[in-house]
Design a protein around this motif. Structure first.
Motif, PDB file in Angstrom:
ATOM      1  N   LEU A  42       0.832  -1.201   0.000  1.00  0.00           N
ATOM      2  CA  LEU A  42       0.000   0.000   0.000  1.00  0.00           C
ATOM      3  C   LEU A  42       0.868   1.252   0.000  1.00  0.00           C
ATOM      4  N   GLU A  43       0.484   2.213  -0.816  1.00  0.00           N
ATOM      5  CA  GLU A  43       1.185   3.498  -0.869  1.00  0.00           C
ATOM      6  C   GLU A  43       0.161   4.608  -1.051  1.00  0.00           C
ATOM      7  N   GLY A  44       0.519   5.796  -0.570  1.00  0.00           N
ATOM      8  CA  GLY A  44      -0.349   6.949  -0.738  1.00  0.00           C
ATOM      9  C   GLY A  44      -0.285   7.502  -2.150  1.00  0.00           C
ATOM     10  N   VAL A  45      -1.139   8.493  -2.414  1.00  0.00           N
ATOM     11  CA  VAL A  45      -1.129   9.147  -3.732  1.00  0.00           C
ATOM     12  C   VAL A  45       0.250   9.749  -3.989  1.00  0.00           C
ATOM     13  N   THR A  46       0.784  10.396  -2.983  1.00  0.00           N
ATOM     14  CA  THR A  46       2.155  10.910  -3.066  1.00  0.00           C
ATOM     15  C   THR A  46       2.881  10.574  -1.772  1.00  0.00           C
ATOM     16  N   ASP A  47       4.111  10.160  -1.888  1.00  0.00           N
ATOM     17  CA  ASP A  47       4.994   9.914  -0.747  1.00  0.00           C
ATOM     18  C   ASP A  47       6.254  10.733  -0.996  1.00  0.00           C
ATOM     19  N   ILE A  48       6.352  11.873  -0.330  1.00  0.00           N
ATOM     20  CA  ILE A  48       7.421  12.827  -0.616  1.00  0.00           C
ATOM     21  C   ILE A  48       8.444  12.831   0.506  1.00  0.00           C
ATOM     22  N   ASP A  49       9.696  12.571   0.146  1.00  0.00           N
ATOM     23  CA  ASP A  49      10.789  12.672   1.114  1.00  0.00           C
ATOM     24  C   ASP A  49      11.089  14.147   1.372  1.00  0.00           C
ATOM     25  N   ILE A  50      11.153  14.514   2.633  1.00  0.00           N
ATOM     26  CA  ILE A  50      11.477  15.886   3.021  1.00  0.00           C
ATOM     27  C   ILE A  50      12.968  15.951   3.337  1.00  0.00           C
ATOM     28  N   ARG A  51      13.693  16.769   2.574  1.00  0.00           N
ATOM     29  CA  ARG A  51      15.141  16.879   2.742  1.00  0.00           C
ATOM     30  C   ARG A  51      15.540  18.340   2.915  1.00  0.00           C
ATOM     31  N   ALA A  52      16.689  18.530   3.544  1.00  0.00           N
ATOM     32  CA  ALA A  52      17.218  19.881   3.721  1.00  0.00           C
ATOM     33  C   ALA A  52      17.890  20.342   2.425  1.00  0.00           C
ATOM     34  N   LYS A  53      17.650  21.592   2.056  1.00  0.00           N
ATOM     35  CA  LYS A  53      18.306  22.166   0.880  1.00  0.00           C
ATOM     36  C   LYS A  53      19.596  22.891   1.252  1.00  0.00           C
ATOM     37  N   VAL A  54      19.751  23.195   2.539  1.00  0.00           N
ATOM     38  CA  VAL A  54      20.937  23.915   3.018  1.00  0.00           C
ATOM     39  C   VAL A  54      21.527  23.168   4.199  1.00  0.00           C
ATOM     40  N   ASP A  55      22.766  23.519   4.526  1.00  0.00           N
ATOM     41  CA  ASP A  55      23.437  22.904   5.666  1.00  0.00           C
ATOM     42  C   ASP A  55      23.012  23.597   6.960  1.00  0.00           C
ATOM     43  N   GLY A  56      22.975  22.803   8.031  1.00  0.00           N
ATOM     44  CA  GLY A  56      22.677  23.409   9.325  1.00  0.00           C
ATOM     45  C   GLY A  56      22.251  22.378  10.346  1.00  0.00           C
ATOM     46  N   TYR A  57      22.169  22.833  11.589  1.00  0.00           N
ATOM     47  CA  TYR A  57      21.707  21.989  12.679  1.00  0.00           C
ATOM     48  C   TYR A  57      20.197  22.154  12.850  1.00  0.00           C
ATOM     49  N   ILE A  58      19.511  21.040  13.184  1.00  0.00           N
ATOM     50  CA  ILE A  58      18.074  21.122  13.415  1.00  0.00           C
ATOM     51  C   ILE A  58      17.832  21.892  14.715  1.00  0.00           C
ATOM     52  N   GLU A  59      17.162  23.016  14.589  1.00  0.00           N
ATOM     53  CA  GLU A  59      16.904  23.874  15.745  1.00  0.00           C
ATOM     54  C   GLU A  59      15.539  23.609  16.373  1.00  0.00           C
ATOM     55  N   LYS A  60      14.540  23.316  15.499  1.00  0.00           N
ATOM     56  CA  LYS A  60      13.193  23.055  15.991  1.00  0.00           C
ATOM     57  C   LYS A  60      12.507  22.009  15.127  1.00  0.00           C
ATOM     58  N   ILE A  61      11.699  21.180  15.792  1.00  0.00           N
ATOM     59  CA  ILE A  61      10.833  20.210  15.090  1.00  0.00           C
ATOM     60  C   ILE A  61       9.406  20.520  15.529  1.00  0.00           C
ATOM     61  N   TYR A  62       8.556  20.840  14.563  1.00  0.00           N
ATOM     62  CA  TYR A  62       7.219  21.330  14.890  1.00  0.00           C
ATOM     63  C   TYR A  62       6.136  20.261  14.807  1.00  0.00           C
ATOM     64  N   VAL A  63       6.474  19.044  14.397  1.00  0.00           N
ATOM     65  CA  VAL A  63       5.453  18.014  14.196  1.00  0.00           C
ATOM     66  C   VAL A  63       5.838  16.726  14.917  1.00  0.00           C
ATOM     67  N   GLN A  64       4.870  15.840  15.011  1.00  0.00           N
ATOM     68  CA  GLN A  64       5.071  14.524  15.597  1.00  0.00           C
ATOM     69  C   GLN A  64       4.867  13.450  14.533  1.00  0.00           C
ATOM     70  N   GLU A  65       5.440  12.290  14.772  1.00  0.00           N
ATOM     71  CA  GLU A  65       5.240  11.176  13.851  1.00  0.00           C
ATOM     72  C   GLU A  65       3.753  10.821  13.784  1.00  0.00           C
ATOM     73  N   GLY A  66       3.265  10.614  12.570  1.00  0.00           N
ATOM     74  CA  GLY A  66       1.863  10.249  12.392  1.00  0.00           C
ATOM     75  C   GLY A  66       0.907  11.420  12.399  1.00  0.00           C
ATOM     76  N   GLN A  67       1.412  12.618  12.564  1.00  0.00           N
ATOM     77  CA  GLN A  67       0.546  13.796  12.611  1.00  0.00           C
ATOM     78  C   GLN A  67       0.046  14.146  11.215  1.00  0.00           C
ATOM     79  N   GLU A  68      -1.198  14.580  11.137  1.00  0.00           N
ATOM     80  CA  GLU A  68      -1.748  15.037   9.865  1.00  0.00           C
ATOM     81  C   GLU A  68      -1.412  16.507   9.679  1.00  0.00           C
ATOM     82  N   VAL A  69      -0.864  16.856   8.529  1.00  0.00           N
ATOM     83  CA  VAL A  69      -0.440  18.233   8.272  1.00  0.00           C
ATOM     84  C   VAL A  69      -1.063  18.744   6.985  1.00  0.00           C
TER      85      VAL A  69
END
Length: 372
Positions: free
Chosen positions: A54-81
């Motif tokens: 089973l797969e969704g209509v779209t499964d998009i990998d979210i990647r960083a376009k620039v270098d840096g340290y992760i400062e904040k994470i605003y979502v949880q696993e399984g959260q609907e956005v």
């Protein structure tokens, strides 16, 4: 004399009785009654099953376009956005300093342009100097905009509506555009695609039995399919076959198939598994109870009754009807053949029986599952 005659008569009588007893012992056994049915044709549906992913209509990998340290994470696993919702923010302290310096250079370049304009207008200096100043201003603005874009890229938003996947990286993790593992995956699961494969024979059986002239018409008119979830429960929504691969896989000889299922309640998620059931409607086929057959080595056997009411073993080719109670007979039996439905596995081939004919309808009608 009379005594001898009496004894002789007695011996003869005993001999006759003994002969009669032997004749009775050699007489044919009494035929036992067994239930039989004369087969006829009926309509039914078969279910072919295929393991699916089973797969969704779209499964998009979210990647960083620039270098840096992760400062904040605003979502949880399984959260609907929602599309455009904030997901991550990378540290931009260095970029902010660079932006400030670049902004100052833009301002300085603008001052220089403003200073040279009136001088050129009064022909005090040549316009070459002004054009050079304008070029420096454009370069400074470009550098500044590039840094601002880099800062903006540090704020990562969802490109689609969907469900947040796993979050393998934590606060403080260093990421870049070259990081192999994505920050997460966003899956649009409003519709779920079930991907599975079937061999050439299965593909032909399904498409040839479907209505329509062209291949696309046949796909469009195929019956709805079922999805059996990994826990064995049937998914409430019916699915629709949408595509077959254009050609068979040269290594496996199989066709890739995709079916879609509505998933408004978001019950199904990408990466899941299940089993696709595809019904095939059959008309005018011979149906017999499964318990009217027996398996001998690699063959399925039905017991028919000949004109002398003797049992005869006949090999049959069958397909199981959903519900586990009936077979569709493809080869081996003809309409009006009488088959044994009682004592199968007990009565030996060649046994003389007293057939008790049972109405075919009483055998078929009680079981509705799989019967049209």
């Amino acid at each position: 004399m009379k005594k001898r005659f009496f004894i002789s008569s007695l011996i003869l009588s005993i001999g006759l009785v003994s002969c009669n007893q032997k004749k009775e012992d050699k007489a044919a056994p009494v035929a036992m009654p067994y239930k039989v049915v004369a087969v006829t044709k009926s309509n039914t549906s078969l279910l072919a099953e295929y393991p699916a992913t089973l797969e969704g209509v779209t499964d998009i990998d979210i990647r960083a376009k620039v270098d840096g340290y992760i400062e904040k994470i605003y979502v949880q696993e399984g959260q609907e956005v929602k599309k455009g919702q904030l997901l991550f923010k990378l540290e931009t302290q260095t970029a902010d300093q660079e932006a400030s310096a670049a902004k100052a250079k833009v301002a300085a370049a603008q001052v220089e342009v403003n200073r040279l304009k009136p001088l050129v207008e009064r022909n005090i200096i040549s316009d070459v100097q002004l054009e050079t100043a304008k070029a420096n201003l454009a370069s400074a603005k470009s550098t500044y905009q590039s840094i601002i874009a880099r800062i903006n890229y540090a704020t990562i938003k969802s490109p689609v509506n969907g469900i947040v996947g796993t979050l393998p990286l934590r606060l403080g993790s260093y990421v870049s555009s070259q990081t192999t593992e994505p920050l997460t995956r966003i899956s649009d699961v409003s519709t779920i695609y079930a991907y599975f494969s079937m061999n050439e024979k299965q593909q032909l059986d399904i498409t040839l039995n479907a209505a329509g002239k062209s291949f696309q018409q046949k796909i469009a008119q195929m019956p709805a399919v079922n999805l059996i979830l990994s826990n064995g429960i049937e998914y409430a929504q019916k699915g629709k076959i949408e595509t077959f691969s254009g050609q068979a896989n040269t290594q496996t000889g199989s066709f890739n198939v995709r079916a879609s299922f509505s998933n408004a309640n978001k019950l199904l998620r990408s990466g899941g598994s299940g089993t696709i059931q595809i019904p095939t409607n059959l008309s005018d086929v011979i149906l017999i109870p499964q318990n009217a057959t027996l398996e001998m080595q690699d063959k399925r056997i039905a017991l028919t009754i000949d004109k002398e009411n003797k049992v005869k073993a006949v090999p049959v080719e069958v397909r199981a009807v959903p519900g586990g109670q009936f077979f569709v007979v493809d080869k081996g039996l003809n309409v009006n053949d009488k088959i044994l439905i009682e004592g199968v596995g007990i009565v030996a081939e060649g046994t003389l029986i007293k057939p008790e004919l049972v109405d075919y309808a009483t055998i078929i009608n009680p079981v509705k599952k799989g019967i049209n």
